[in-house]
Design an enzyme around this catalytic site. Sequence first.
Site, PDB file in Angstrom:
ATOM      1  N   GLU A 122      36.626 -50.811 -10.278  1.00 13.70           N
ATOM      2  CA  GLU A 122      35.352 -51.200 -10.271  1.00 13.70           C
ATOM      3  C   GLU A 122      35.367 -51.138  -8.795  1.00 13.70           C
ATOM      4  O   GLU A 122      34.263 -51.450  -7.742  1.00 13.70           O
ATOM      5  CB  GLU A 122      34.489 -51.486 -10.925  1.00 13.70           C
ATOM      6  CG  GLU A 122      33.449 -51.781 -10.983  1.00 13.70           C
ATOM      7  CD  GLU A 122      32.562 -53.150 -10.533  1.00 13.70           C
ATOM      8  OE1 GLU A 122      31.807 -53.826 -10.769  1.00 13.70           O
ATOM      9  OE2 GLU A 122      33.537 -53.294  -9.912  1.00 13.70           O
ATOM     10  N   GLU A 123      35.940 -52.054  -8.124  1.00 13.71           N
ATOM     11  CA  GLU A 123      35.928 -53.315  -6.858  1.00 13.71           C
ATOM     12  C   GLU A 123      35.299 -51.762  -5.800  1.00 13.71           C
ATOM     13  O   GLU A 123      35.014 -51.502  -5.191  1.00 13.71           O
ATOM     14  CB  GLU A 123      36.665 -54.076  -6.526  1.00 13.71           C
ATOM     15  CG  GLU A 123      37.060 -55.666  -7.995  1.00 13.71           C
ATOM     16  CD  GLU A 123      35.589 -55.852  -7.804  1.00 13.71           C
ATOM     17  OE1 GLU A 123      34.560 -56.235  -6.452  1.00 13.71           O
ATOM     18  OE2 GLU A 123      35.398 -56.899  -8.220  1.00 13.71           O
ATOM     19  N   ASP A 155      34.183 -63.452 -12.597  1.00 15.69           N
ATOM     20  CA  ASP A 155      34.247 -62.469 -12.018  1.00 15.69           C
ATOM     21  C   ASP A 155      35.558 -61.417 -11.872  1.00 15.69           C
ATOM     22  O   ASP A 155      36.339 -60.208 -11.235  1.00 15.69           O
ATOM     23  CB  ASP A 155      33.693 -62.221 -10.770  1.00 15.69           C
ATOM     24  CG  ASP A 155      33.699 -60.794  -9.913  1.00 15.69           C
ATOM     25  OD1 ASP A 155      33.703 -59.386 -10.605  1.00 15.69           O
ATOM     26  OD2 ASP A 155      33.771 -60.505  -8.640  1.00 15.69           O
ATOM     27  N   ASP A 160      29.986 -57.376 -16.587  1.00 19.83           N
ATOM     28  CA  ASP A 160      30.566 -58.191 -15.775  1.00 19.83           C
ATOM     29  C   ASP A 160      29.938 -58.738 -15.625  1.00 19.83           C
ATOM     30  O   ASP A 160      28.939 -59.733 -14.676  1.00 19.83           O
ATOM     31  CB  ASP A 160      30.047 -56.613 -14.653  1.00 19.83           C
ATOM     32  CG  ASP A 160      30.856 -56.921 -13.220  1.00 19.83           C
ATOM     33  OD1 ASP A 160      31.268 -58.013 -12.985  1.00 19.83           O
ATOM     34  OD2 ASP A 160      30.344 -55.564 -12.310  1.00 19.83           O
TER      35      ASP A 160
END
Length: 176
Positions: A54-55, A22, A81
């Site tokens: 993104e997180e 990840d 991803d």
Amino acid sequence: VIGAHYDHLGGDGKKVYCSADDNASRTAVVIEMARRFAKKPAKRTVVLVAFSGEEMGILGSRYYVNNPPTLEPAVAMINHDMVGRLRESLIVFGADTGDKFKEYLADSRVKIAFNKDAIGPSDHTSFVLKGVPGVDLFTGAHPDYHKPGDTADKLNYDGLRSVADVVETLARRIAD
């Protein structure tokens, strides 16, 4: 546009999250695409981008689509991803957003599992919401997601190379 986000959680204050799948797997594919397209350019411009935020809610890709750095409009977005643990198949989200994604992936040496969800928590969503066809490639969830156990020894390096081949083939078919 070929992209992936490079941000990750980092840790929980007690343990470091290595983020081999990840994080590193997807950024490695973007770097590999830079190497491959530098050796053999496509007919159309291919933009390679690593997003941040993104997180925290696809902030980087949202900024990108609202402030595109090129005059040439994007015709498609290939996002990936968590692509480092290929097992049975490569999951492709959003293939129905473009009229040729499925056709271009039909002869893949990697088994493809199409998921109709086009909108999700990754960077392709910013493009899809702006009307740009976009797919998100994913090798599947695992118990090490956002945990210290997401380490390099658990990656499937042959599978990661196969995912890179899929990304390159798809991008070349779109760009050429």
